[in-house]
Design a protein around this motif. Structure first.
Motif, PDB file in Angstrom:
ATOM      1  N   ARG A 111     -45.020 -15.568 -53.805  1.00  0.00           N
ATOM      2  CA  ARG A 111     -43.761 -15.637 -53.059  1.00  0.00           C
ATOM      3  C   ARG A 111     -43.285 -17.079 -52.933  1.00  0.00           C
ATOM      4  O   ARG A 111     -42.106 -17.383 -53.102  1.00  0.00           O
ATOM      5  CB  ARG A 111     -43.963 -15.075 -51.656  1.00  0.00           C
ATOM      6  CG  ARG A 111     -43.326 -13.732 -51.458  1.00  0.00           C
ATOM      7  CD  ARG A 111     -43.406 -13.381 -49.994  1.00  0.00           C
ATOM      8  NE  ARG A 111     -44.163 -12.167 -49.801  1.00  0.00           N
ATOM      9  CZ  ARG A 111     -43.698 -10.960 -50.072  1.00  0.00           C
ATOM     10  NH1 ARG A 111     -42.498 -10.806 -50.549  1.00  0.00           N
ATOM     11  NH2 ARG A 111     -44.432  -9.902 -49.870  1.00  0.00           N
ATOM     12  N   LYS A 161     -42.079 -18.361 -56.267  1.00  0.00           N
ATOM     13  CA  LYS A 161     -40.717 -17.864 -56.521  1.00  0.00           C
ATOM     14  C   LYS A 161     -39.688 -18.721 -55.781  1.00  0.00           C
ATOM     15  O   LYS A 161     -38.647 -19.080 -56.332  1.00  0.00           O
ATOM     16  CB  LYS A 161     -40.635 -16.393 -56.075  1.00  0.00           C
ATOM     17  CG  LYS A 161     -39.298 -15.703 -56.293  1.00  0.00           C
ATOM     18  CD  LYS A 161     -39.428 -14.237 -55.875  1.00  0.00           C
ATOM     19  CE  LYS A 161     -38.080 -13.603 -55.597  1.00  0.00           C
ATOM     20  NZ  LYS A 161     -37.303 -13.315 -56.806  1.00  0.00           N
ATOM     21  N   GLN A 162     -39.998 -19.060 -54.526  1.00  0.00           N
ATOM     22  CA  GLN A 162     -39.071 -19.908 -53.757  1.00  0.00           C
ATOM     23  C   GLN A 162     -38.880 -21.255 -54.439  1.00  0.00           C
ATOM     24  O   GLN A 162     -37.748 -21.744 -54.571  1.00  0.00           O
ATOM     25  CB  GLN A 162     -39.593 -20.118 -52.322  1.00  0.00           C
ATOM     26  CG  GLN A 162     -39.532 -18.855 -51.465  1.00  0.00           C
ATOM     27  CD  GLN A 162     -40.097 -19.056 -50.066  1.00  0.00           C
ATOM     28  OE1 GLN A 162     -40.728 -20.060 -49.767  1.00  0.00           O
ATOM     29  NE2 GLN A 162     -39.880 -18.084 -49.199  1.00  0.00           N
ATOM     30  N   GLU A 169     -36.873 -20.805 -57.694  1.00  0.00           N
ATOM     31  CA  GLU A 169     -35.467 -20.409 -57.553  1.00  0.00           C
ATOM     32  C   GLU A 169     -34.639 -21.366 -56.693  1.00  0.00           C
ATOM     33  O   GLU A 169     -33.456 -21.561 -56.945  1.00  0.00           O
ATOM     34  CB  GLU A 169     -35.372 -18.975 -57.014  1.00  0.00           C
ATOM     35  CG  GLU A 169     -35.889 -17.974 -58.047  1.00  0.00           C
ATOM     36  CD  GLU A 169     -35.734 -16.523 -57.642  1.00  0.00           C
ATOM     37  OE1 GLU A 169     -35.717 -15.671 -58.542  1.00  0.00           O
ATOM     38  OE2 GLU A 169     -35.653 -16.215 -56.433  1.00  0.00           O
ATOM     39  N   ILE A 170     -35.251 -21.925 -55.623  1.00  0.00           N
ATOM     40  CA  ILE A 170     -34.423 -22.784 -54.764  1.00  0.00           C
ATOM     41  C   ILE A 170     -35.010 -24.174 -54.560  1.00  0.00           C
ATOM     42  O   ILE A 170     -34.463 -24.978 -53.832  1.00  0.00           O
ATOM     43  CB  ILE A 170     -34.111 -22.129 -53.400  1.00  0.00           C
ATOM     44  CG1 ILE A 170     -35.387 -21.729 -52.668  1.00  0.00           C
ATOM     45  CG2 ILE A 170     -33.215 -20.938 -53.560  1.00  0.00           C
ATOM     46  CD1 ILE A 170     -35.129 -21.190 -51.275  1.00  0.00           C
ATOM     47  N   GLU A 226     -37.785 -25.361 -53.098  1.00  0.00           N
ATOM     48  CA  GLU A 226     -38.769 -25.689 -52.059  1.00  0.00           C
ATOM     49  C   GLU A 226     -39.164 -24.433 -51.292  1.00  0.00           C
ATOM     50  O   GLU A 226     -38.526 -23.387 -51.417  1.00  0.00           O
ATOM     51  CB  GLU A 226     -38.221 -26.751 -51.104  1.00  0.00           C
ATOM     52  CG  GLU A 226     -36.965 -26.328 -50.357  1.00  0.00           C
ATOM     53  CD  GLU A 226     -36.332 -27.468 -49.554  1.00  0.00           C
ATOM     54  OE1 GLU A 226     -37.074 -28.274 -48.981  1.00  0.00           O
ATOM     55  OE2 GLU A 226     -35.086 -27.528 -49.499  1.00  0.00           O
ATOM     56  N   VAL A 227     -40.231 -24.575 -50.498  1.00  0.00           N
ATOM     57  CA  VAL A 227     -40.714 -23.464 -49.681  1.00  0.00           C
ATOM     58  C   VAL A 227     -39.863 -23.396 -48.413  1.00  0.00           C
ATOM     59  O   VAL A 227     -39.637 -24.415 -47.755  1.00  0.00           O
ATOM     60  CB  VAL A 227     -42.206 -23.679 -49.333  1.00  0.00           C
ATOM     61  CG1 VAL A 227     -42.675 -22.671 -48.296  1.00  0.00           C
ATOM     62  CG2 VAL A 227     -43.051 -23.579 -50.601  1.00  0.00           C
ATOM     63  N   VAL A 228     -39.359 -22.204 -48.092  1.00  0.00           N
ATOM     64  CA  VAL A 228     -38.473 -22.059 -46.930  1.00  0.00           C
ATOM     65  C   VAL A 228     -39.284 -22.073 -45.629  1.00  0.00           C
ATOM     66  O   VAL A 228     -40.277 -21.360 -45.496  1.00  0.00           O
ATOM     67  CB  VAL A 228     -37.667 -20.741 -47.028  1.00  0.00           C
ATOM     68  CG1 VAL A 228     -36.809 -20.548 -45.783  1.00  0.00           C
ATOM     69  CG2 VAL A 228     -36.798 -20.740 -48.272  1.00  0.00           C
ATOM     70  N   ARG A 229     -38.845 -22.906 -44.685  1.00  0.00           N
ATOM     71  CA  ARG A 229     -39.530 -23.006 -43.396  1.00  0.00           C
ATOM     72  C   ARG A 229     -38.627 -22.481 -42.293  1.00  0.00           C
ATOM     73  O   ARG A 229     -37.419 -22.685 -42.323  1.00  0.00           O
ATOM     74  CB  ARG A 229     -39.835 -24.466 -43.065  1.00  0.00           C
ATOM     75  CG  ARG A 229     -40.679 -25.187 -44.104  1.00  0.00           C
ATOM     76  CD  ARG A 229     -40.549 -26.706 -43.883  1.00  0.00           C
ATOM     77  NE  ARG A 229     -41.253 -27.459 -44.912  1.00  0.00           N
ATOM     78  CZ  ARG A 229     -42.524 -27.841 -44.811  1.00  0.00           C
ATOM     79  NH1 ARG A 229     -43.236 -27.519 -43.746  1.00  0.00           N
ATOM     80  NH2 ARG A 229     -43.093 -28.526 -45.781  1.00  0.00           N
ATOM     81  N   SER A 230     -39.215 -21.803 -41.311  1.00  0.00           N
ATOM     82  CA  SER A 230     -38.447 -21.432 -40.126  1.00  0.00           C
ATOM     83  C   SER A 230     -39.135 -22.068 -38.933  1.00  0.00           C
ATOM     84  O   SER A 230     -40.257 -22.563 -39.048  1.00  0.00           O
ATOM     85  CB  SER A 230     -38.391 -19.914 -39.961  1.00  0.00           C
ATOM     86  OG  SER A 230     -39.670 -19.416 -39.622  1.00  0.00           O
ATOM     87  N   ALA A 289     -42.283 -20.107 -38.394  1.00  0.00           N
ATOM     88  CA  ALA A 289     -43.283 -20.309 -39.442  1.00  0.00           C
ATOM     89  C   ALA A 289     -42.981 -21.637 -40.133  1.00  0.00           C
ATOM     90  O   ALA A 289     -42.543 -21.660 -41.274  1.00  0.00           O
ATOM     91  CB  ALA A 289     -43.242 -19.146 -40.431  1.00  0.00           C
ATOM     92  N   GLY A 324     -43.974 -22.351 -43.693  1.00  0.00           N
ATOM     93  CA  GLY A 324     -43.555 -21.418 -44.729  1.00  0.00           C
ATOM     94  C   GLY A 324     -44.438 -20.183 -44.741  1.00  0.00           C
ATOM     95  O   GLY A 324     -45.274 -19.984 -43.863  1.00  0.00           O
ATOM     96  N   LYS A 325     -44.267 -19.374 -45.786  1.00  0.00           N
ATOM     97  CA  LYS A 325     -44.972 -18.085 -45.884  1.00  0.00           C
ATOM     98  C   LYS A 325     -46.478 -18.286 -45.912  1.00  0.00           C
ATOM     99  O   LYS A 325     -47.011 -18.975 -46.767  1.00  0.00           O
ATOM    100  CB  LYS A 325     -44.522 -17.400 -47.173  1.00  0.00           C
ATOM    101  CG  LYS A 325     -45.278 -16.118 -47.507  1.00  0.00           C
ATOM    102  CD  LYS A 325     -44.753 -14.939 -46.741  1.00  0.00           C
ATOM    103  CE  LYS A 325     -45.594 -13.689 -46.949  1.00  0.00           C
ATOM    104  NZ  LYS A 325     -46.664 -13.581 -45.945  1.00  0.00           N
ATOM    105  N   LEU A 344     -44.859 -30.877 -40.951  1.00  0.00           N
ATOM    106  CA  LEU A 344     -44.351 -31.470 -42.190  1.00  0.00           C
ATOM    107  C   LEU A 344     -45.395 -32.334 -42.909  1.00  0.00           C
ATOM    108  O   LEU A 344     -45.163 -32.795 -44.008  1.00  0.00           O
ATOM    109  CB  LEU A 344     -43.105 -32.329 -41.899  1.00  0.00           C
ATOM    110  CG  LEU A 344     -41.892 -31.568 -41.341  1.00  0.00           C
ATOM    111  CD1 LEU A 344     -40.742 -32.513 -41.051  1.00  0.00           C
ATOM    112  CD2 LEU A 344     -41.427 -30.472 -42.304  1.00  0.00           C
TER     113      LEU A 344
END
Lengths: 312, 391
Positions: A267, A270-271, A274-275, A277-281, A284, A287-288, A311
């Motif tokens: 996963r 894929k991030q 496609e984009i 970097e790893v998406v962070r919220s 989380a 990231g995942k 970070l």
């Protein structure tokens, strides 16, 4: 998304296992056919509850015999250990409440069951595999060409960006690299790996060289997805997980389930593909990561200290 | 900064929290000028959506002014000083779903995709302030918010339209519009809309814009029905009227051509025994949603018609009328709104005066009074239809 297959043990020709199988049968038959006589022989009397208990123990012995002789597996040996402990408990109670008649026979029976228990524990421990080879497969599709995806994966030193269990990958030669990874319970494992197959845009295969903490091998195939949908990534990994089934169960409990790890890795890959970097919220920030899925940081901005840690 | 936080079932509080920071290179930080309370926030507050954590900032309808952008935003895409409306689904713009304009099914924007995959089979997108199932992103009922992948997830407003005219582009207006869009409305169509809340009202407006001949509103709150009637829509109060008979009456026995469920998981039913049945099953968790509106829409729709579902459902429902659906050739279409697909065309419609989003606003409150706003909206006090909060 993932599947695995585990090899089963081959205990079919093990003399100790077969011996315990036949011993189970030899004890089980009289207990089932003549429970009253068997109970008297143990010096515990033939009251109805003693007869019922004896029959039940006999049935258990026959089941163990069928398992050990028919489809041997360490689980039957561990089952026997469990049964032995029950028998010892029952005999212990019989000794405590004994009326004195045939006490010697009960004591002798208790000694015999103790000896059998020791044998069963020995057999169970020695016949349980210390490691179990595990094969994992997983797949995902990304909207990039096979060449782009291959190039991204081939940059081995970037692997820790999406394989979060990896601390470091160092390229040591044209086909060789050194890997360091975090393992369950805070340990670190290291190994040297070599690339065994390398077909640009199609396939990378590797295996650990002799002396690895965990023997492992794997391959990743890049297949054009139908209808211009990008690239299918098919990963298969094989490795010897230490600690046998127990180790695996413990690792799972601590959120190190290998399927989940591989799933998370793909996963994140894929991030990145496609984009970028790893998406962070806020919940989380790393990231995942299945291990961090719960409990999470509340969905509110991080303090300065939390931010630095996330970070880093 | 101040932010409205979920603090437990039926409890929200305005708290002091740290200011947001850039976590990904394509983030932007927005100083919020207007935000709103949405019906789906009530599902969180009522405790029907799992994976909430105490302290989560709520809110997924917000707009404001960009005050900081990350290093990965390419020149000119989003600039400090831009006035932007932020769509609630976070879309990456690069995965197969985004390329197919199915933005709410984005494959990359949810860091907790594993949870959503277990619940829904495949993962769904990240959403601001909408539980950890949708990623654990901080929401926008706050003074500032982080906008993720801001170059694909912010609509620039360059005209002098007021906040209230454009704020609802973030969710409820496109959601209502998608409900009508999925109906493939044809000349002469009668469209029935279950739920006359904000999304239902916009679904009605959209159905009319898209050419529906007659629009019917179904609800039990008279003030909401009055709001629909004021727009010229026909109304049915399900508390005192049998909905299916009334719909047959209004359509010469055919049933509505297109039906929109703008209600979702917490529906109530006019017949108390049916409501009690679903309520009891929901209480023991053998059913997660109460699908009264969905069942009624399927049973009432004309043969060959479309049932369009924009009300939020979360889990499993019982007694789904599969026989009616299959035997009468119904089409069922649904989805969390793919907001990014509709923002620009809807902005144009607002500019042309075809749709007036401000007509549903009944309450304007400062952000610090968010708990009051939730109470008014949830308990339908003071004829509350839509609350806008000003930080």
């Amino acid at each position: 998304m993932t599947t695995d297959t585990r090899s089963t043990s081959s205990l079919r020709h093990d003399p100790l296992v077969r011996g315990l199988g036949w011993a189970s049968a030899a004890l089980g038959v009289p207990q089932v056919v003549a429970p009253a006589g068997f109970a008297r022989a143990l010096g515990v009397g033939d009251a109805p509850r003693h007869r019922t208990a004896t029959t039940a123990v006999g049935v258990r012995e026959l089941a163990a015999a069928a398992g050990l002789l028919g489809r041997p597996h360490p689980v039957w040996l561990w089952g026997r250990v469990g049964g032995d402990l029950m028998d010892l408990t029952m005999l212990g109670r019989a000794l405590k409440n004994h009326d004195g008649r045939g006490l010697g026979r009960t004591v002798a029976a208790t000694a015999a069951v103790t000896a059998i228990t020791a044998t069963d524990v020995y057999a169970a421990v020695t016949r349980t595999r210390r490691s179990s080879p595990m094969e994992l497969t997983a797949a995902t599709t990304v909207t990039r060409s096979p060449d782009e995806v291959y190039t991204l994966w081939k940059d081995l030193e970037r692997l820790p960006e999406f394989m979060v269990h990896l601390d470091e990958v160092r390229v040591t030669g044209p086909r060789t690299s050194h890997w360091r990874a975090g393992a369950p319970f805070g340990r670190t494992v290291e190994w040297d790996a070599e690339i065994t197959q390398d077909v640009p845009g199609q396939l990378i295969a590797w295996r650990s060289v002799d002396g690895a903490d965990i023997d492992n091998s794997g391959e990743v195939r890049f297949v054009p997805a139908p209808g211009g949908r990008g690239t299918e990534i098919h990963v298969s990994l094989r490795y010897d997980l230490p600690g046998g089934p127990l180790g695996q169960a413990a690792a799972r409990y601590f959120g190190e389930e290998p399927h989940q790890q591989l799933d998370d890795d793909l996963r994140r890959f894929k991030q990145i593909a496609e984009i970028g970097e790893v998406v962070r919220s806020e919940g989380a920030p790393g990231g995942k990561r299945a291990r961090g899925e719960f409990p999470q940081h509340p969905a509110r901005p991080l303090t300065e200290d939390e931010l630095k840690e996330a970070l880093s | 900064m101040k932010a409205n936080c979920w603090t437990g079932r039926n409890s929200v509080e305005v708290q002091d929290v740290p200011d947001p920071s850039i976590l990904n290179s394509r983030d932007a930080i927005v100083k919020i000028t207007s935000t709103a309370i949405c019906g789906s926030d009530l599902h969180l507050v009522d405790g029907y959506v799992p994976t909430m954590e105490k302290g989560d900032i709520l809110g997924h309808e917000f707009m404001g002014e960009v005050v900081e952008v990350g290093s990965g935003i390419s020149d000119g895409k989003v600039r400090v000083g831009d006035r932007v409306v932020v769509p609630f689904p976070i879309a990456c713009g690069a995965c197969a779903s985004c390329r197919a304009e199915l933005y709410s099914c984005c494959e990359n924007s949810n860091p907790n995709a594993g949870i959503s995959e277990k619940m829904f089979g495949h993962p769904t997108c990240g959403i601001y302030g909408y539980s950890h199932l949708t990623g654990g992103f901080a929401g926008g009922q706050a003074e500032y918010a982080r906008v993720v992948l801001a170059d694909t997830n912010a609509l620039k407003i360059e005209s002098d339209l007021s906040d209230e005219q454009v704020l609802f582009l973030s969710d409820i207006l496109p959601t209502g519009f998608m409900g009508a869009d999925m109906c493939d409305i044809e000349e002469g169509d009668v469209v029935a809309v279950w739920g006359a809340g904000p999304v239902g009202q916009f679904a009605m407006d959209s159905a009319r814009v898209l050419g529906a001949e007659k629009v019917i509103a179904i609800d039990k709150e008279t003030y909401r029905l009055d709001m629909a009637a004021a727009q010229g829509y026909t109304t049915i109060n399900f508390e005192d009227t049998d909905v299916r008979s009334a719909l047959l009456e209004l359509t010469g026995g055919r049933g509505p051509d297109k039906c929109i469920d703008a209600v979702g998981m917490e529906a109530t039913h006019g017949a108390s025994h049916i409501h009690l049945y679903d309520r009891a099953k929901q209480a023991v968790r053998s059913e997660t949603d109460r699908p009264h509106a969905l069942r009624q829409a399927i049973m009432s729709c004309r043969s060959g018609g479309v049932v369009s579902v924009i009300g939020v459902y979360g889990g499993m429902i019982d007694k789904f009328p599969a026989g009616a659906w299959m035997n009468r050739s119904l089409t069922l279409r649904t989805g969390q709104c793919h907001v990014q697909r509709y923002m620009q065309p809807l902005l144009a419609m607002i500019e042309q005066g075809k749709i007036d989003p401000t007509r549903i606003i009944t309450h304007r409150l400062p952000l610090t009074e968010a708990p009051t706003g939730y109470d008014l909206f949830k308990n339908k006090k003071d004829n509350c239809e839509k609350v806008v909060l000003k930080p």
